[in-house]
Design a protein around this motif. Structure first.
Motif, PDB file in Angstrom:
ATOM      1  N   CYS A 275     -35.658  11.531 -17.068  1.00 47.90           N
ATOM      2  CA  CYS A 275     -34.609  11.724 -18.082  1.00 47.90           C
ATOM      3  C   CYS A 275     -33.252  11.271 -17.573  1.00 47.90           C
ATOM      4  CB  CYS A 275     -34.564  13.177 -18.517  1.00 47.90           C
ATOM      5  SG  CYS A 275     -36.007  13.685 -19.472  1.00 47.90           S
ATOM      6  N   SER A 276     -33.254  10.325 -16.663  1.00 46.61           N
ATOM      7  CA  SER A 276     -32.049   9.727 -16.098  1.00 46.61           C
ATOM      8  C   SER A 276     -31.067  10.802 -15.631  1.00 46.61           C
ATOM      9  CB  SER A 276     -31.420   8.722 -17.074  1.00 46.61           C
ATOM     10  OG  SER A 276     -31.065   9.303 -18.296  1.00 46.61           O
ATOM     11  N   ALA A 277     -29.884  10.888 -16.237  1.00 45.39           N
ATOM     12  CA  ALA A 277     -28.816  11.725 -15.696  1.00 45.39           C
ATOM     13  C   ALA A 277     -29.039  13.219 -15.879  1.00 45.39           C
ATOM     14  CB  ALA A 277     -27.485  11.328 -16.336  1.00 45.39           C
TER      15      ALA A 277
ATOM     16  N   ASP B 165     -15.177  21.043 -11.944  1.00 47.40           N
ATOM     17  CA  ASP B 165     -14.195  20.144 -12.526  1.00 47.40           C
ATOM     18  C   ASP B 165     -14.905  19.249 -13.540  1.00 47.40           C
ATOM     19  OD1 ASP B 165     -12.375  18.137 -13.127  1.00 47.40           O
ATOM     20  OD2 ASP B 165     -11.691  17.880 -11.065  1.00 47.40           O
ATOM     21  N   LEU B 166     -14.427  19.236 -14.769  1.00 42.10           N
ATOM     22  CA  LEU B 166     -15.112  18.507 -15.820  1.00 42.10           C
ATOM     23  C   LEU B 166     -15.126  17.001 -15.574  1.00 42.10           C
ATOM     24  CD1 LEU B 166     -14.063  20.399 -19.075  1.00 42.10           C
ATOM     25  CD2 LEU B 166     -16.013  20.803 -17.561  1.00 42.10           C
ATOM     26  N   ASP B 167     -14.174  16.490 -14.790  1.00 40.80           N
ATOM     27  CA  ASP B 167     -14.181  15.065 -14.469  1.00 40.80           C
ATOM     28  C   ASP B 167     -15.451  14.658 -13.720  1.00 40.80           C
ATOM     29  OD1 ASP B 167     -11.768  14.690 -15.671  1.00 40.80           O
ATOM     30  OD2 ASP B 167     -10.590  14.718 -13.825  1.00 40.80           O
ATOM     31  N   THR B 168     -16.097  15.631 -13.079  1.00 42.92           N
ATOM     32  CA  THR B 168     -17.344  15.362 -12.341  1.00 42.92           C
ATOM     33  C   THR B 168     -18.422  14.806 -13.251  1.00 42.92           C
ATOM     34  OG1 THR B 168     -16.836  17.208 -10.871  1.00 42.92           O
ATOM     35  CG2 THR B 168     -19.112  16.415 -10.856  1.00 42.92           C
ATOM     36  N   PHE B 169     -18.386  15.176 -14.525  1.00 43.20           N
ATOM     37  CA  PHE B 169     -19.480  14.846 -15.434  1.00 43.20           C
ATOM     38  C   PHE B 169     -19.159  13.669 -16.363  1.00 43.20           C
ATOM     39  CE2 PHE B 169     -19.553  19.377 -14.383  1.00 43.20           C
ATOM     40  CZ  PHE B 169     -20.768  19.438 -13.720  1.00 43.20           C
ATOM     41  N   VAL B 170     -18.145  12.919 -16.022  1.00 40.37           N
ATOM     42  CA  VAL B 170     -17.810  11.708 -16.764  1.00 40.37           C
ATOM     43  C   VAL B 170     -18.470  10.515 -16.070  1.00 40.37           C
ATOM     44  CG1 VAL B 170     -15.966  10.196 -17.557  1.00 40.37           C
ATOM     45  CG2 VAL B 170     -15.619  12.680 -17.545  1.00 40.37           C
ATOM     46  N   ASP B 171     -19.253   9.734 -16.808  1.00 37.03           N
ATOM     47  CA  ASP B 171     -19.965   8.576 -16.262  1.00 37.03           C
ATOM     48  C   ASP B 171     -20.812   8.978 -15.054  1.00 37.03           C
ATOM     49  OD1 ASP B 171     -20.852   5.974 -16.028  1.00 37.03           O
ATOM     50  OD2 ASP B 171     -19.100   5.299 -14.884  1.00 37.03           O
ATOM     51  N   VAL B 172     -21.747   9.871 -15.303  1.00 34.49           N
ATOM     52  CA  VAL B 172     -22.602  10.430 -14.256  1.00 34.49           C
ATOM     53  C   VAL B 172     -23.531   9.362 -13.683  1.00 34.49           C
ATOM     54  CG1 VAL B 172     -24.487  12.070 -13.858  1.00 34.49           C
ATOM     55  CG2 VAL B 172     -22.500  12.753 -15.201  1.00 34.49           C
TER      56      VAL B 172
ATOM     57  N   GLY C  70     -20.940   7.637  -4.106  1.00 31.47           N
ATOM     58  CA  GLY C  70     -19.753   7.194  -4.831  1.00 31.47           C
ATOM     59  C   GLY C  70     -19.853   7.297  -6.334  1.00 31.47           C
ATOM     60  N   THR C  71     -21.021   7.672  -6.847  1.00 25.00           N
ATOM     61  CA  THR C  71     -21.155   7.846  -8.296  1.00 25.00           C
ATOM     62  C   THR C  71     -20.836   9.277  -8.684  1.00 25.00           C
ATOM     63  OG1 THR C  71     -23.517   8.304  -8.067  1.00 25.00           O
ATOM     64  CG2 THR C  71     -22.874   6.022  -8.495  1.00 25.00           C
ATOM     65  N   ASN C  72     -20.458   9.475  -9.920  1.00 28.21           N
ATOM     66  CA  ASN C  72     -20.118  10.802 -10.417  1.00 28.21           C
ATOM     67  C   ASN C  72     -21.370  11.646 -10.620  1.00 28.21           C
ATOM     68  OD1 ASN C  72     -17.442  11.386 -10.410  1.00 28.21           O
ATOM     69  ND2 ASN C  72     -17.106  11.055 -12.594  1.00 28.21           N
ATOM     70  N   GLY C  73     -21.143  12.915 -10.963  1.00 26.34           N
ATOM     71  CA  GLY C  73     -22.260  13.828 -11.138  1.00 26.34           C
ATOM     72  C   GLY C  73     -22.555  14.591  -9.870  1.00 26.34           C
ATOM     73  N   MET C  74     -23.713  15.205  -9.812  1.00 30.61           N
ATOM     74  CA  MET C  74     -24.108  15.984  -8.638  1.00 30.61           C
ATOM     75  C   MET C  74     -25.615  16.174  -8.634  1.00 30.61           C
ATOM     76  SD  MET C  74     -22.970  19.855  -9.823  1.00 30.61           S
ATOM     77  CE  MET C  74     -21.241  19.428  -9.866  1.00 30.61           C
ATOM     78  N   VAL C  75     -26.174  16.283  -7.444  1.00 31.59           N
ATOM     79  CA  VAL C  75     -27.574  16.663  -7.283  1.00 31.59           C
ATOM     80  C   VAL C  75     -27.577  17.939  -6.462  1.00 31.59           C
ATOM     81  CG1 VAL C  75     -29.861  16.013  -6.471  1.00 31.59           C
ATOM     82  CG2 VAL C  75     -28.319  14.254  -7.360  1.00 31.59           C
ATOM     83  N   THR C  76     -27.876  19.046  -7.095  1.00 31.53           N
ATOM     84  CA  THR C  76     -27.889  20.360  -6.447  1.00 31.53           C
ATOM     85  C   THR C  76     -29.208  21.058  -6.763  1.00 31.53           C
ATOM     86  OG1 THR C  76     -26.953  21.549  -8.350  1.00 31.53           O
ATOM     87  CG2 THR C  76     -25.390  20.523  -6.805  1.00 31.53           C
ATOM     88  N   GLU C  77     -29.431  22.170  -6.093  1.00 27.13           N
ATOM     89  CA  GLU C  77     -30.623  22.951  -6.412  1.00 27.13           C
ATOM     90  C   GLU C  77     -30.631  23.335  -7.891  1.00 27.13           C
ATOM     91  OE1 GLU C  77     -31.106  26.280  -3.825  1.00 27.13           O
ATOM     92  OE2 GLU C  77     -31.112  25.075  -1.993  1.00 27.13           O
ATOM     93  N   ASP C  78     -29.461  23.630  -8.441  1.00 30.20           N
ATOM     94  CA  ASP C  78     -29.402  24.048  -9.839  1.00 30.20           C
ATOM     95  C   ASP C  78     -29.707  22.904 -10.798  1.00 30.20           C
ATOM     96  OD1 ASP C  78     -28.896  26.646  -9.215  1.00 30.20           O
ATOM     97  OD2 ASP C  78     -26.753  26.584  -9.665  1.00 30.20           O
ATOM     98  N   THR C  79     -29.150  21.704 -10.568  1.00 27.53           N
ATOM     99  CA  THR C  79     -29.447  20.593 -11.481  1.00 27.53           C
ATOM    100  C   THR C  79     -30.914  20.216 -11.403  1.00 27.53           C
ATOM    101  OG1 THR C  79     -28.904  18.808  -9.907  1.00 27.53           O
ATOM    102  CG2 THR C  79     -27.095  19.687 -11.245  1.00 27.53           C
ATOM    103  N   VAL C  80     -31.504  20.314 -10.206  1.00 26.12           N
ATOM    104  CA  VAL C  80     -32.917  19.973 -10.051  1.00 26.12           C
ATOM    105  C   VAL C  80     -33.798  21.037 -10.684  1.00 26.12           C
ATOM    106  CG1 VAL C  80     -34.772  19.628  -8.368  1.00 26.12           C
ATOM    107  CG2 VAL C  80     -32.552  18.520  -8.028  1.00 26.12           C
TER     108      VAL C  80
END
Length: 630
Positions: free
Chosen positions: A235-237, A251-258, A278-288
């Motif tokens: 499901c991509s992002a 910070d909401l800027d984190t989720f712009v152009d993930v 260098g890309t936006n977004g995050m990979v954490t235990e919670d997102t996974v």
């Protein structure tokens, strides 16, 4: 865009294979494939452009002469990325071929010829079962066996309402969900780009790892791990910060152009989910964990090649934007695979009418009464297969602006012909000056124009009946070689899915005093659609919180939380994933006949988990919580 130079590869199989996903839906733009190919070292590019109803859309477009059968965004992605693919010698496996993967493969071959790229193209066949289903309907006057027909009859009654007058010519599309076998054959025989139609969403990733390590088709633990790796990135992002229920804490800027995900699959089937630096977004235990719980079938995840068992799945942060997933085990696949059938379902329309705050509920009651009485007087009330007046929202008390005071009523209708909808439109015109106080509209009456829709019928078919194959193209676009995918060497019969409340639950009063808070102040989650069903996974973060949560979140509690959206006909299943502190539910039949014809406003079930998380419950006061949400 700067292209990161690919270092010389180690020999295949001597290190984890790096697979970058560039699409999770038919709308993802082509630039995402180029970014995934360019921004770091990867071995494979995969993309998933197909959802449940996309093939019916393509069939309708081909019939009207407006489409070629494949997803245009897939072709856009390949055009934008072909030079990088050739330069870095990447392997590509995508399912955007839709109903015509051969045509998309030929488009790729033309581009390769034009630019003299050293790449081989192949396409997978065998998923298209339209002629078989049409023949079955013609001879047997019935569709194939319904999925889980013997398990959830009452819950799935709505999905089984195939039209009594259904003819073979009404079937728009019918495609079996293929596994990884033909893709692996293509890779073994030198294909660099493989265009698939309806392979299962995770099959490209399974195939990449299978070929990379030379696994056998009975390496079930490894295949199961790769299946879940594919599920996490398909499901991509969604695994890198999009659709993340905990977004409000950052910070909401984190989720712009993930940035889109990369998964590293090891030889034992464990994987690490990451993304390009260098890309936006995050990979954490919670997102996974959110993505892991999305659109699964309970404690097992089925595929044509393997059944993944998730009871002991573990998720651990092992670095910045690096999360390891392990503990998945595998079993032989079922003898059947999913068969998606779409037929012309009739016509649908909707209209939205607004009301400002005062006496809103009575305004919408009057509006519905006016319409229903007028329809009844004309003998049209029974002509609709669906007619609902859905009130959306509630006026804010003591509003600061008119928008805070305004809600709307969504009139949703379906019928087998256009005439009842056109008649309702005329009634609406006739009654328009008899409206309630303060009546106004969101849009004009063109929204009420009848639009055809597709009914979804989820069925099953024997895997041994599949004629799955891969075809390598010659430079002139003809088929140079074909290889059969074969069938699994072993099957394991489908069993009734498990469902249970927690074993040895603790008394809730043992956790001390409580505070009334929204469930979402403590719990994260994710929900989505699986045909006519919604799945909903919810989780906490600590062992002591887990002991309370597993004891509190019973089937009875969850059913109560459904509130006005519950129905005695819904069959609900519950399982636990104790090592990630999660409880998972499947609500069978809540979406009616599925996304393509569901009457629900949230017809994909994506907002369902946040609806449940918005409920006020008594949470032990000793547990830390957040309340940054509005």
């Amino acid at each position: 865009m700067t292209v990161v130079k690919q270092e010389p590869r180690f020999e295949k199989g001597q290190r984890p294979v790096r697979i970058a996903n560039c699409s999770g839906a038919q709308y993802d733009p082509g630039r995402q494939m180029r970014k995934q190919a360019s921004l770091g070292e990867v071995d494979f590019l995969t993309g998933d452009w197909l959802a449940e109803n996309n093939l019916a859309q393509e069939a309708a477009a081909m019939s009207s002469g407006t489409g070629e059968g494949f997803k245009k965004k897939t072709w856009d992605a390949l055009q934008q990325s072909m030079d990088v693919i050739a330069e870095k010698r990447l392997k590509v496996v995508v399912n955007g071929g839709g109903l015509n993967p051969k045509a998309l493969a030929w488009r790729c071959q033309e581009l390769i010829n034009k630019n003299k790229y050293n790449l081989k193209v192949a396409f997978v066949s065998g998923d298209n079962r339209l002629s078989h289903v049409q023949e079955s309907l013609k001879n047997n006057v019935s569709l194939p066996q319904h999925f889980h027909d013997d398990v959830h009859n009452a819950a799935l009654a709505k999905t089984k309402e195939a039209r009594s007058d259904l003819k073979d010519s009404d079937i728009l599309a019918s495609n079996a969900y293929l596994g990884a076998r033909a893709i692996v054959k293509g890779l073994e025989n030198g294909a660099d780009i493989i265009i698939c139609g309806r392979v299962a969403d995770a099959s490209p990733v399974v195939a990449a790892a299978w070929w990379w390590y030379g696994w056998s088709d009975q390496d079930y633990n490894r295949l199961a791990g790769a299946l879940i790796a594919g599920h996490l990135v398909e499901c991509s992002a969604y695994v890198t910060g999009s659709n993340f229920s905990g977004f409000h804490r950052f910070d909401l800027d984190t989720f712009v152009d993930v940035g889109f995900p990369v998964v590293e699959v090891a030889d034992d089937g464990t994987c690490i989910v990451t993304k390009h630096e260098g890309t936006n977004g995050m990979v954490t235990e919670d997102t996974v964990r959110c993505q892991l719980l999305y659109e699964i079938q309970g404690s097992s995840y089925l595929n044509s090649d393997v059944k993944a068992i998730l009871d002991n799945v573990e998720v651990h942060q092992v670095g910045k934007d690096r999360v390891q997933v392990s503990g998945v085990t595998g079993r032989p696949p079922p003898p059947t695979t999913k068969l998606a059938i779409f037929y012309a379902g009739g016509f649908e329309a909707q209209i939205l009418v607004n009301a400002a705050g005062y006496a809103t509920s009575k305004k919408f009651t009057l509006f519905e009464k006016q319409i229903r009485i007028a329809l009844s007087q004309k003998g049209l009330l029974e002509s609709f297969t669906e007619l609902e007046f859905q009130v959306v929202g509630r006026p804010q008390p003591n509003p600061h602006s008119q928008l805070q005071s305004t809600t709307y009523c969504r009139v949703y209708m379906q019928s087998m012909s256009k005439e009842p909808i056109l008649a309702l439109s005329q009634i609406f015109d006739d009654e328009i000056m008899q409206h309630y106080s303060g009546w106004h509209m969101s849009a004009d009456l063109r929204m009420m124009a009848p639009k055809s829709f597709y009914a979804y019928y989820p069925a099953i078919m024997s895997q041994d009946e599949l004629e799955e194959a891969v075809h390598l193209l010659a430079q002139d676009g003809t088929i140079a070689n074909s290889f059969e995918g074969g069938h699994p060497s072993k099957y394991e019969a489908l069993e009734k899915p498990p469902s249970y409340d927690s074993v040895n639950p603790l008394p809730l009063d043992s956790f001390g005093s409580t505070t009334s808070l929204r469930l979402g102040d403590l719990v994260l989650g994710r929900s989505g659609d699986k045909g006519p069903n919604i799945n909903c996974g919810l989780f906490v973060h600590h062992p002591d919180t887990w002991e309370w949560f597993r004891s509190f979140m019973t089937l009875k509690t969850f059913t109560a939380l459904l509130g006005g959206d519950g129905d005695n006909n819904y069959h609900i299943e519950r399982v636990e994933f104790p090592k990630i502190y999660a409880v998972h539910f499947v609500i069978y039949g809540i979406l009616g006949r599925g996304v393509s014809s569901s009457k629900l406003l949230d017809n994909r079930g994506k907002g369902f988990a946040d609806y449940i998380r918005d409920k006020y419950i008594n949470i032990p006061s000793r547990f830390p919580s957040w309340s940054d949400a509005d």
